[in-house]
Design an enzyme around this catalytic site. Structure first.
Site, PDB file in Angstrom:
ATOM      1  N   ASN A   1      37.252  43.100  40.850  1.00 34.80           N
ATOM      2  CA  ASN A   1      38.436  41.973  40.131  1.00 34.80           C
ATOM      3  C   ASN A   1      37.733  40.382  40.220  1.00 34.80           C
ATOM      4  O   ASN A   1      37.299  40.162  41.188  1.00 34.80           O
ATOM      5  CB  ASN A   1      39.711  42.024  41.033  1.00 34.80           C
ATOM      6  CG  ASN A   1      40.832  41.315  40.396  1.00 34.80           C
ATOM      7  OD1 ASN A   1      40.530  39.940  39.922  1.00 34.80           O
ATOM      8  ND2 ASN A   1      41.898  41.933  40.286  1.00 34.80           N
TER       9      ASN A   1
ATOM     10  N   ARG B   1      37.275  22.871  37.265  1.00 36.22           N
ATOM     11  CA  ARG B   1      36.930  21.669  36.700  1.00 36.22           C
ATOM     12  C   ARG B   1      36.537  22.448  34.992  1.00 36.22           C
ATOM     13  O   ARG B   1      37.205  23.463  34.747  1.00 36.22           O
ATOM     14  CB  ARG B   1      35.405  21.624  37.221  1.00 36.22           C
ATOM     15  CG  ARG B   1      35.525  21.154  38.633  1.00 36.22           C
ATOM     16  CD  ARG B   1      35.751  19.701  38.870  1.00 36.22           C
ATOM     17  NE  ARG B   1      34.867  18.843  38.221  1.00 36.22           N
ATOM     18  CZ  ARG B   1      33.904  18.365  38.649  1.00 36.22           C
ATOM     19  NH1 ARG B   1      33.337  18.822  39.660  1.00 36.22           N
ATOM     20  NH2 ARG B   1      32.998  17.422  37.972  1.00 36.22           N
TER      21      ARG B   1
ATOM     22  N   HIS C   1      43.057  40.389  35.856  1.00 34.04           N
ATOM     23  CA  HIS C   1      44.672  40.184  35.776  1.00 34.04           C
ATOM     24  C   HIS C   1      45.063  39.074  35.076  1.00 34.04           C
ATOM     25  O   HIS C   1      45.246  37.926  35.623  1.00 34.04           O
ATOM     26  CB  HIS C   1      45.163  40.276  37.193  1.00 34.04           C
ATOM     27  CG  HIS C   1      46.720  40.481  37.219  1.00 34.04           C
ATOM     28  ND1 HIS C   1      47.412  40.865  38.363  1.00 34.04           N
ATOM     29  CD2 HIS C   1      47.685  39.964  36.421  1.00 34.04           C
ATOM     30  CE1 HIS C   1      48.578  41.015  38.060  1.00 34.04           C
ATOM     31  NE2 HIS C   1      48.989  40.194  37.032  1.00 34.04           N
TER      32      HIS C   1
ATOM     33  N   HIS D   1      44.089  31.702  36.578  1.00 35.16           N
ATOM     34  CA  HIS D   1      42.550  32.257  36.673  1.00 35.16           C
ATOM     35  C   HIS D   1      42.094  32.984  35.605  1.00 35.16           C
ATOM     36  O   HIS D   1      41.480  32.204  34.759  1.00 35.16           O
ATOM     37  CB  HIS D   1      42.629  33.151  38.062  1.00 35.16           C
ATOM     38  CG  HIS D   1      43.873  34.157  38.145  1.00 35.16           C
ATOM     39  ND1 HIS D   1      44.168  35.009  37.270  1.00 35.16           N
ATOM     40  CD2 HIS D   1      44.689  34.124  39.231  1.00 35.16           C
ATOM     41  CE1 HIS D   1      45.121  35.841  37.752  1.00 35.16           C
ATOM     42  NE2 HIS D   1      45.506  35.242  38.811  1.00 35.16           N
TER      43      HIS D   1
ATOM     44  N   GLU E   1      44.825  44.609  34.105  1.00 32.68           N
ATOM     45  CA  GLU E   1      46.159  44.822  34.962  1.00 32.68           C
ATOM     46  C   GLU E   1      46.971  43.650  34.806  1.00 32.68           C
ATOM     47  O   GLU E   1      46.756  42.627  34.308  1.00 32.68           O
ATOM     48  CB  GLU E   1      45.987  44.950  36.472  1.00 32.68           C
ATOM     49  CG  GLU E   1      45.315  43.673  37.149  1.00 32.68           C
ATOM     50  CD  GLU E   1      45.190  43.946  38.558  1.00 32.68           C
ATOM     51  OE1 GLU E   1      44.730  45.327  38.997  1.00 32.68           O
ATOM     52  OE2 GLU E   1      44.898  42.955  39.278  1.00 32.68           O
TER      53      GLU E   1
ATOM     54  N   THR F   1      51.041  36.528  44.182  1.00 40.66           N
ATOM     55  CA  THR F   1      49.991  37.692  44.177  1.00 40.66           C
ATOM     56  C   THR F   1      50.892  38.751  44.094  1.00 40.66           C
ATOM     57  O   THR F   1      52.002  38.847  44.701  1.00 40.66           O
ATOM     58  CB  THR F   1      49.122  37.617  45.477  1.00 40.66           C
ATOM     59  OG1 THR F   1      48.223  38.846  45.310  1.00 40.66           O
ATOM     60  CG2 THR F   1      49.767  38.218  46.771  1.00 40.66           C
TER      61      THR F   1
ATOM     62  N   HIS G   1      44.173  46.052  47.084  1.00 40.86           N
ATOM     63  CA  HIS G   1      44.938  44.880  47.494  1.00 40.86           C
ATOM     64  C   HIS G   1      44.693  44.819  48.816  1.00 40.86           C
ATOM     65  O   HIS G   1      45.101  45.337  50.041  1.00 40.86           O
ATOM     66  CB  HIS G   1      46.474  44.903  47.271  1.00 40.86           C
ATOM     67  CG  HIS G   1      47.094  43.471  47.389  1.00 40.86           C
ATOM     68  ND1 HIS G   1      47.427  42.988  46.142  1.00 40.86           N
ATOM     69  CD2 HIS G   1      47.492  42.698  48.264  1.00 40.86           C
ATOM     70  CE1 HIS G   1      47.899  41.711  46.283  1.00 40.86           C
ATOM     71  NE2 HIS G   1      47.898  41.450  47.578  1.00 40.86           N
ATOM     72  N   ASP G   2      43.819  43.714  49.268  1.00 37.21           N
ATOM     73  CA  ASP G   2      43.181  43.472  50.569  1.00 37.21           C
ATOM     74  C   ASP G   2      42.159  44.513  51.188  1.00 37.21           C
ATOM     75  O   ASP G   2      42.213  44.308  52.663  1.00 37.21           O
ATOM     76  CB  ASP G   2      44.438  43.210  51.697  1.00 37.21           C
ATOM     77  CG  ASP G   2      44.984  41.564  50.906  1.00 37.21           C
ATOM     78  OD1 ASP G   2      44.576  40.890  50.267  1.00 37.21           O
ATOM     79  OD2 ASP G   2      46.129  41.324  51.786  1.00 37.21           O
TER      80      ASP G   2
END
Length: 257
Positions: A13, A24, A49, A56, A80, A115, A206-207
């Site tokens: 990801n 920036r 995502h 992002h 996703e 998130t 996830h994590d």
């Protein structure tokens, strides 16, 4: 219980690469360069995502990454997001341009949510998900639903037309190294087995990280794909993309038959 997987794909990801870039206006770090380095190191796919606020991944990143994936026909592009926000528009444009996309993962996050932190709820979400799943299938795409590790819910996920579920693994990651670790692993193993029993494929994410990934794959049956972003990109800041991807692949391969 040990995993019955033959292979577990690693999808990287790239959201956090884009997050740093967006601070920036210099275009660095490059999302497409990061994707290239990860694919060269052996990553099986790329995940993004694209949220509506573009904090992002931006909508413009998606066709650029899809064009890159044309040079990697044996790798997959997973997009996703919430299908009731911008996801279907983003994916539909790729399909119209005949650019590669292989899987869509429907995630029930809200706009501006920090998130993803929970899965779909059945039967509440079934009626509105079904036509969107059908649309994705009409485009020739695999559909994965982001789900909590709730074994009984897997029947409903299959009934609504999903091809896979992505198990939301934050509760397992939070329990890593605590007395609750074994119970969480058992819970995820039961949910995965329930998914497999009704004919669903199993993804997870996830994590997950280099500490907890191997144990998860060893104990949770049939994991086809793990999607890893935050921890992998954080590791890459210290180790570089290539060494990091190879280390995550080692975590996967050392526990598979």
């Amino acid at each position: 219980m040990t995993s019955t997987s033959i292979t577990t794909a690693l999808s990287v990801n790239l959201n956090k690469v884009a997050l740093v870039r967006n601070t920036r206006r210099l275009g660095i770090p490059s999302v497409t360069r990061a994707a290239t380095l990860c694919l060269q190191a052996g990553a099986n796919g790329i995940t993004v995502h694209p949220r509506p606020d573009e904090r992002h991944i931006r909508a413009s990143d998606v066709p650029e990454l899809a064009a890159l994936l044309k040079d990697w026909p044996d790798r997959e592009f997973n997009i996703e997001g919430n299908p009731f926000h911008n996801l279907m528009d983003v994916v539909g444009e790729l399909v119209a341009q005949k650019l590669p996309v292989h899987q869509v993962t429907f995630v029930p996050d809200t706009q501006g949510q920090f998130t993803s932190d929970h899965g779909w709820c059945f039967p509440d979400d079934a009626a509105r998900l079904k036509p969107l799943i059908e649309q994705a299938h009409a485009w020739g795409l695999r559909v994965s639903l982001f789900m909590d590790a709730d074994a009984p819910a897997m029947v409903a996920a299959k009934a609504v037309g999903a091809d896979r579920v992505e198990l939301y693994t934050e509760p397992y990651a939070a329990a890593w190294g605590t007395p609750d670790q074994a119970a969480q692993l058992a819970r995820f193993a039961a949910a995965a087995q329930a998914a497999l029993d009704v004919g669903l494929g199993v993804n997870a994410g996830h994590d997950l990280n280099r500490d907890n990934l191997a144990a998860f794959i060893a104990q949770v049956p049939g994991v086809s794909e793990v999607s890893i972003g935050h921890a992998l990109i954080a590791d890459a800041l210290e180790l570089g993309y290539s060494a990091t991807v190879k280390d995550y692949l080692r975590c996967i391969h050392r526990v598979l038959p």
